[in-house]
Scaffold this motif. Structure first.
Motif, mmCIF file in Angstrom:
data_model
loop_
_atom_site.group_PDB
_atom_site.id
_atom_site.type_symbol
_atom_site.label_atom_id
_atom_site.label_comp_id
_atom_site.label_asym_id
_atom_site.label_seq_id
_atom_site.Cartn_x
_atom_site.Cartn_y
_atom_site.Cartn_z
ATOM 1 N N ASP A 128 14.686 -2.548 -9.044
ATOM 2 C CA ASP A 128 14.745 -2.207 -10.680
ATOM 3 C C ASP A 128 13.710 -3.057 -11.573
ATOM 4 O O ASP A 128 13.775 -2.741 -12.673
ATOM 5 N N ASP A 129 12.803 -3.917 -10.591
ATOM 6 C CA ASP A 129 11.820 -4.639 -11.531
ATOM 7 C C ASP A 129 10.688 -3.503 -11.801
ATOM 8 O O ASP A 129 10.372 -2.567 -11.203
ATOM 9 N N PRO A 130 10.495 -3.778 -13.403
ATOM 10 C CA PRO A 130 9.502 -2.800 -14.078
ATOM 11 C C PRO A 130 8.028 -2.703 -13.111
ATOM 12 O O PRO A 130 7.498 -3.756 -12.472
ATOM 13 N N ARG A 131 7.574 -1.617 -13.052
ATOM 14 C CA ARG A 131 6.333 -1.477 -12.480
ATOM 15 C C ARG A 131 5.172 -0.723 -13.448
ATOM 16 O O ARG A 131 5.700 0.493 -13.942
ATOM 17 N N ARG A 132 4.095 -1.163 -13.736
ATOM 18 C CA ARG A 132 3.404 -0.512 -14.532
ATOM 19 C C ARG A 132 2.701 0.641 -13.945
ATOM 20 O O ARG A 132 2.147 0.634 -12.841
ATOM 21 N N VAL A 133 2.550 1.848 -14.803
ATOM 22 C CA VAL A 133 2.216 2.900 -14.151
ATOM 23 C C VAL A 133 1.105 3.543 -15.426
ATOM 24 O O VAL A 133 1.414 3.707 -16.471
ATOM 25 N N ARG B 9 4.294 13.470 -30.180
ATOM 26 C CA ARG B 9 6.038 13.909 -30.317
ATOM 27 C C ARG B 9 6.673 12.993 -29.579
ATOM 28 O O ARG B 9 7.880 12.566 -30.281
ATOM 29 N N LEU B 10 6.337 12.281 -28.632
ATOM 30 C CA LEU B 10 7.185 11.364 -27.745
ATOM 31 C C LEU B 10 7.232 10.140 -28.896
ATOM 32 O O LEU B 10 8.392 9.757 -28.966
ATOM 33 N N ASP B 11 6.048 9.692 -29.417
ATOM 34 C CA ASP B 11 6.379 8.820 -30.450
ATOM 35 C C ASP B 11 7.289 8.857 -31.623
ATOM 36 O O ASP B 11 7.999 8.141 -32.227
ATOM 37 N N ALA B 12 6.954 10.255 -32.077
ATOM 38 C CA ALA B 12 8.120 10.680 -33.233
ATOM 39 C C ALA B 12 9.568 10.451 -32.870
ATOM 40 O O ALA B 12 10.308 10.149 -33.481
ATOM 41 N N LEU B 13 9.699 10.985 -31.452
ATOM 42 C CA LEU B 13 11.079 10.948 -31.074
ATOM 43 C C LEU B 13 11.535 9.389 -30.733
ATOM 44 O O LEU B 13 12.705 9.235 -31.313
ATOM 45 N N ALA B 14 10.628 8.696 -30.436
ATOM 46 C CA ALA B 14 11.030 7.285 -30.311
ATOM 47 C C ALA B 14 11.303 6.788 -31.545
ATOM 48 O O ALA B 14 12.344 5.806 -31.726
ATOM 49 N N ASP B 15 10.722 6.897 -32.664
ATOM 50 C CA ASP B 15 10.860 6.455 -34.030
ATOM 51 C C ASP B 15 12.327 7.051 -34.521
ATOM 52 O O ASP B 15 13.022 6.237 -35.164
ATOM 53 N N LEU B 16 12.484 8.310 -34.310
ATOM 54 C CA LEU B 16 13.819 8.838 -34.642
ATOM 55 C C LEU B 16 15.003 8.296 -33.908
ATOM 56 O O LEU B 16 15.829 7.898 -34.955
ATOM 57 N N PHE B 17 14.658 7.989 -32.923
ATOM 58 C CA PHE B 17 16.017 7.357 -32.033
ATOM 59 C C PHE B 17 15.919 5.845 -32.102
ATOM 60 O O PHE B 17 16.708 5.079 -31.395
ATOM 61 N N ASP B 18 14.977 5.129 -32.890
ATOM 62 C CA ASP B 18 14.871 3.596 -32.860
ATOM 63 C C ASP B 18 14.633 3.272 -31.335
ATOM 64 O O ASP B 18 15.289 2.438 -31.166
ATOM 65 N N LYS B 19 13.793 3.910 -30.460
ATOM 66 C CA LYS B 19 13.825 3.496 -29.076
ATOM 67 C C LYS B 19 12.197 2.951 -28.957
ATOM 68 O O LYS B 19 11.444 3.613 -29.479
ATOM 69 N N ASP B 20 11.726 2.607 -27.766
ATOM 70 C CA ASP B 20 10.702 2.526 -27.548
ATOM 71 C C ASP B 20 9.993 3.603 -26.468
ATOM 72 O O ASP B 20 10.685 4.268 -26.191
ATOM 73 N N ARG B 21 8.986 3.996 -26.584
ATOM 74 C CA ARG B 21 8.020 5.093 -26.134
ATOM 75 C C ARG B 21 8.353 5.089 -24.635
ATOM 76 O O ARG B 21 8.953 5.897 -23.845
ATOM 77 N N THR B 22 8.400 3.691 -24.062
ATOM 78 C CA THR B 22 8.630 3.597 -22.500
ATOM 79 C C THR B 22 9.977 3.888 -21.963
ATOM 80 O O THR B 22 10.310 4.750 -21.015
ATOM 81 N N ASP B 23 10.948 3.627 -22.845
ATOM 82 C CA ASP B 23 12.378 3.789 -22.691
ATOM 83 C C ASP B 23 12.667 5.517 -22.749
ATOM 84 O O ASP B 23 13.499 5.812 -21.800
ATOM 85 N N GLU C 96 13.743 7.696 -19.203
ATOM 86 C CA GLU C 96 14.812 8.222 -19.111
ATOM 87 C C GLU C 96 14.561 9.897 -18.876
ATOM 88 O O GLU C 96 15.513 10.552 -18.251
ATOM 89 N N ALA C 97 13.339 10.285 -19.420
ATOM 90 C CA ALA C 97 12.771 11.714 -19.179
ATOM 91 C C ALA C 97 12.502 11.985 -17.632
ATOM 92 O O ALA C 97 13.167 12.882 -16.876
ATOM 93 N N ILE C 98 11.983 10.985 -17.176
ATOM 94 C CA ILE C 98 11.448 10.722 -15.326
ATOM 95 C C ILE C 98 13.092 11.015 -14.763
ATOM 96 O O ILE C 98 12.949 11.692 -13.793
ATOM 97 N N ARG C 99 13.784 9.828 -14.991
ATOM 98 C CA ARG C 99 15.237 9.929 -14.381
ATOM 99 C C ARG C 99 15.698 11.128 -14.343
ATOM 100 O O ARG C 99 16.229 11.732 -13.359
ATOM 101 N N ASP C 100 15.900 11.851 -15.264
ATOM 102 C CA ASP C 100 16.605 12.939 -15.730
ATOM 103 C C ASP C 100 16.161 14.169 -14.875
ATOM 104 O O ASP C 100 16.680 15.045 -14.193
#
Length: 121
Positions: free
Chosen positions: A5-10, A21-35, A39-43
């Protein structure tokens, strides 16, 4: 947190409009772009791994020795991988050396017909 589970830089490149668009969604949900990316990759991976066509491709490549068991487990999960391992072992097993029965009538006796109009009501 386990070592897996350790983070790995990609690092990857993406069209600018997708990042915006990703940044706009991150702002909308008050989340980080990486999060959102994680989440999108996991799904995507979960949806893909459960796809019948992907599971068939994994099975075919595993049976043809193009994928090892650990890779299969990563692609389709431990339970499905174990099922494929058992099926592969069964397919690779030597067929039983049984002679066909001689002089055995598997349809011994007279044939009978069922009358479908006879019902117990």
């Amino acid at each position: 947190m386990s070592a897996r589970d350790d983070p790995r830089r990609v690092h990857f490149q993406s069209p600018e409009y997708l990042v915006e668009r990703l940044d706009a969604l991150a702002d909308l949900f008050d989340k980080d772009r990486t999060d959102l990316l994680v989440e999108a990759i996991r799904d995507y991976i979960e949806d893909t791994a459960h796809s019948e066509s992907v599971q068939e491709l994994v099975a075919t490549k595993y049976y043809d020795d193009q994928l090892d068991f650990e890779t299969v487990k990563q692609l389709v999960g431990a339970e499905t991988a174990q099922r494929l391992r058992l099926l592969k072992a069964d397919l690779e097993g030597e067929p039983l050396d049984l002679a066909a029965p001689e002089n055995v009538d598997i349809y011994g006796g007279e044939a009978t017909t069922a009358d479908s109009s006879d019902t117990d009501e």
